[in-house]
Write a protein that holds these residues in place. Structure first.
Motif, mmCIF file in Angstrom:
data_model
loop_
_atom_site.group_PDB
_atom_site.id
_atom_site.type_symbol
_atom_site.label_atom_id
_atom_site.label_comp_id
_atom_site.label_asym_id
_atom_site.label_seq_id
_atom_site.Cartn_x
_atom_site.Cartn_y
_atom_site.Cartn_z
ATOM 1 N N ALA A 47 0.827 -1.158 -0.061
ATOM 2 C CA ALA A 47 0.122 0.001 0.149
ATOM 3 C C ALA A 47 0.975 1.276 -0.108
ATOM 4 C CB ALA A 47 -0.834 0.036 1.042
ATOM 5 N N LYS A 48 1.851 1.322 0.874
ATOM 6 C CA LYS A 48 2.812 2.421 0.864
ATOM 7 C C LYS A 48 3.538 2.670 -0.461
ATOM 8 C CE LYS A 48 5.722 4.625 4.177
ATOM 9 N NZ LYS A 48 6.165 4.868 5.508
ATOM 10 N N ASN A 49 3.816 1.491 -1.189
ATOM 11 C CA ASN A 49 4.467 1.565 -2.519
ATOM 12 C C ASN A 49 3.518 2.218 -3.476
ATOM 13 O OD1 ASN A 49 7.057 0.901 -1.622
ATOM 14 N ND2 ASN A 49 7.200 -1.161 -2.409
ATOM 15 N N GLU A 50 2.319 1.824 -3.413
ATOM 16 C CA GLU A 50 1.313 2.273 -4.379
ATOM 17 C C GLU A 50 1.134 3.859 -4.267
ATOM 18 O OE1 GLU A 50 -2.587 0.396 -4.067
ATOM 19 O OE2 GLU A 50 -1.607 -1.564 -4.160
ATOM 20 N N LYS A 51 1.303 4.231 -2.832
ATOM 21 C CA LYS A 51 1.380 5.828 -2.708
ATOM 22 C C LYS A 51 2.657 6.594 -3.110
ATOM 23 C CE LYS A 51 -1.788 5.720 1.084
ATOM 24 N NZ LYS A 51 -2.026 6.194 2.773
ATOM 25 N N ARG A 52 3.646 5.660 -3.132
ATOM 26 C CA ARG A 52 4.941 6.286 -3.474
ATOM 27 C C ARG A 52 4.870 6.030 -4.969
ATOM 28 N NH1 ARG A 52 8.007 2.605 0.472
ATOM 29 N NH2 ARG A 52 8.637 3.953 2.090
ATOM 30 N N ASN A 53 4.340 5.521 -5.458
ATOM 31 C CA ASN A 53 4.259 5.438 -7.046
ATOM 32 C C ASN A 53 3.031 6.578 -7.610
ATOM 33 O OD1 ASN A 53 5.808 3.287 -8.403
ATOM 34 N ND2 ASN A 53 4.319 1.790 -7.506
ATOM 35 N N GLN A 54 2.274 6.858 -6.866
ATOM 36 C CA GLN A 54 1.475 8.012 -7.254
ATOM 37 C C GLN A 54 2.270 9.183 -6.939
ATOM 38 O OE1 GLN A 54 -1.962 7.553 -4.372
ATOM 39 N NE2 GLN A 54 -2.879 5.874 -5.582
ATOM 40 N N SER A 55 2.943 9.521 -5.975
ATOM 41 C CA SER A 55 3.653 10.501 -5.693
ATOM 42 C C SER A 55 4.716 10.693 -6.749
ATOM 43 C CB SER A 55 4.562 10.497 -4.283
ATOM 44 O OG SER A 55 3.719 10.525 -3.269
ATOM 45 N N ILE A 56 5.416 9.671 -7.162
ATOM 46 C CA ILE A 56 6.245 10.086 -8.379
ATOM 47 C C ILE A 56 5.628 10.346 -9.580
ATOM 48 C CG2 ILE A 56 7.490 8.671 -10.013
ATOM 49 C CD1 ILE A 56 8.548 6.843 -7.783
ATOM 50 N N GLU A 57 4.289 10.195 -9.882
ATOM 51 C CA GLU A 57 3.525 10.338 -10.952
ATOM 52 C C GLU A 57 3.555 12.045 -10.881
ATOM 53 O OE1 GLU A 57 2.980 9.273 -13.954
ATOM 54 O OE2 GLU A 57 4.368 7.767 -13.267
ATOM 55 N N ALA A 58 3.010 12.340 -9.599
ATOM 56 C CA ALA A 58 2.847 13.882 -9.343
ATOM 57 C C ALA A 58 3.999 14.744 -9.512
ATOM 58 C CB ALA A 58 2.145 13.937 -7.855
ATOM 59 N N PHE A 59 5.273 14.142 -9.028
ATOM 60 C CA PHE A 59 6.403 14.824 -9.118
ATOM 61 C C PHE A 59 6.846 14.909 -10.735
ATOM 62 C CE2 PHE A 59 7.808 12.710 -4.780
ATOM 63 C CZ PHE A 59 7.376 13.810 -3.917
ATOM 64 N N LYS A 60 6.682 13.883 -11.319
ATOM 65 C CA LYS A 60 6.704 14.001 -12.767
ATOM 66 C C LYS A 60 6.085 14.979 -13.457
ATOM 67 C CE LYS A 60 8.994 9.514 -13.394
ATOM 68 N NZ LYS A 60 8.956 7.971 -14.040
ATOM 69 N N ASN A 61 4.674 15.090 -12.983
ATOM 70 C CA ASN A 61 3.839 16.324 -13.824
ATOM 71 C C ASN A 61 4.268 17.516 -13.327
ATOM 72 O OD1 ASN A 61 2.071 14.417 -15.005
ATOM 73 N ND2 ASN A 61 0.822 14.185 -13.187
ATOM 74 N N GLU A 62 4.663 17.817 -11.992
ATOM 75 C CA GLU A 62 5.311 18.985 -11.711
ATOM 76 C C GLU A 62 6.596 19.272 -12.414
ATOM 77 O OE1 GLU A 62 5.971 21.564 -7.630
ATOM 78 O OE2 GLU A 62 5.053 19.379 -7.349
ATOM 79 N N ILE A 63 7.511 18.236 -12.566
ATOM 80 C CA ILE A 63 8.504 18.547 -13.243
ATOM 81 C C ILE A 63 8.339 19.121 -14.796
ATOM 82 C CG2 ILE A 63 10.659 17.347 -14.263
ATOM 83 C CD1 ILE A 63 10.842 15.651 -11.814
ATOM 84 N N ALA A 64 7.353 18.365 -15.278
ATOM 85 C CA ALA A 64 7.104 18.859 -16.681
ATOM 86 C C ALA A 64 6.610 20.355 -16.636
ATOM 87 C CB ALA A 64 6.004 17.816 -17.252
ATOM 88 N N ASP A 65 5.749 20.850 -15.809
ATOM 89 C CA ASP A 65 5.392 22.121 -15.581
ATOM 90 C C ASP A 65 6.460 23.151 -15.075
ATOM 91 O OD1 ASP A 65 2.552 20.959 -16.000
ATOM 92 O OD2 ASP A 65 2.227 21.165 -13.711
ATOM 93 N N GLU A 66 7.234 22.878 -14.398
ATOM 94 C CA GLU A 66 8.149 23.740 -14.150
ATOM 95 C C GLU A 66 9.227 23.632 -15.367
ATOM 96 O OE1 GLU A 66 9.251 25.536 -11.354
ATOM 97 O OE2 GLU A 66 7.253 24.998 -10.337
ATOM 98 N N GLN A 67 9.506 22.556 -16.047
ATOM 99 C CA GLN A 67 10.290 22.797 -17.208
ATOM 100 C C GLN A 67 9.525 23.768 -18.291
ATOM 101 O OE1 GLN A 67 13.761 21.255 -17.122
ATOM 102 N NE2 GLN A 67 14.107 22.440 -19.090
ATOM 103 N N GLY A 68 8.483 23.350 -18.328
ATOM 104 C CA GLY A 68 7.660 24.227 -19.342
ATOM 105 C C GLY A 68 7.857 25.896 -19.010
ATOM 106 N N ASP A 69 7.766 26.236 -17.634
ATOM 107 C CA ASP A 69 7.918 27.276 -17.308
ATOM 108 C C ASP A 69 9.275 27.996 -17.583
ATOM 109 O OD1 ASP A 69 5.301 27.560 -16.429
ATOM 110 O OD2 ASP A 69 5.592 27.469 -14.199
ATOM 111 N N ARG A 70 10.344 27.231 -17.283
ATOM 112 C CA ARG A 70 11.747 27.467 -17.404
ATOM 113 C C ARG A 70 11.774 27.874 -19.213
ATOM 114 N NH1 ARG A 70 16.151 23.487 -14.808
ATOM 115 N NH2 ARG A 70 15.835 24.452 -12.851
ATOM 116 N N GLU A 71 11.315 27.001 -19.846
ATOM 117 C CA GLU A 71 11.414 27.114 -21.254
ATOM 118 C C GLU A 71 10.795 28.518 -21.961
ATOM 119 O OE1 GLU A 71 10.273 23.663 -22.837
ATOM 120 O OE2 GLU A 71 12.148 22.470 -22.116
ATOM 121 N N ASN A 72 9.732 28.788 -21.174
ATOM 122 C CA ASN A 72 8.887 29.817 -21.613
ATOM 123 C C ASN A 72 9.268 31.071 -20.925
ATOM 124 O OD1 ASN A 72 7.126 28.518 -23.765
ATOM 125 N ND2 ASN A 72 6.163 27.681 -21.968
ATOM 126 N N GLY A 73 10.347 31.089 -19.999
ATOM 127 C CA GLY A 73 10.800 32.137 -19.274
ATOM 128 C C GLY A 73 10.134 32.820 -18.252
#
Length: 75
Positions: A47-73
């Motif tokens: 159960a804890k690993n399932e939550k960890r996997n969900q956290s990883i997906e959320a982190f990856k989504n946030e990384i994509a958002d942050e990377q987009g913000d960087r690229e767009n200045g």
């Protein structure tokens, strides 16, 4: 006075969080191989690993958002 929001290292910080969480999943998987572990403990680890996997997906989504913000200045 409020401190300015410094997002310049968010992508790196989030990537580090992903890596740490992935390591925690691997360690938990290794722990589950312990034959003396109860079924209840194994389920709790799963159960804890399932939550960890969900956290990883959320982190990856946030990384994509942050990377987009960087690229767009915006950072």
């Amino acid at each position: 006075m409020a401190k300015k929001d410094d997002r310049s290292n968010n992508v790196e910080r989030l990537q580090s969080m992903v890596e740490n969480t992935e390591e925690n999943i691997r360690e938990a998987q290794s722990t589950m191989e312990n034959e003396h572990l109860s079924e209840q403990d194994k389920q709790a680890i799963q159960a804890k690993n399932e939550k960890r996997n969900q956290s990883i997906e959320a982190f990856k989504n946030e990384i994509a958002d942050e990377q987009g913000d960087r690229e767009n200045g915006r950072i």
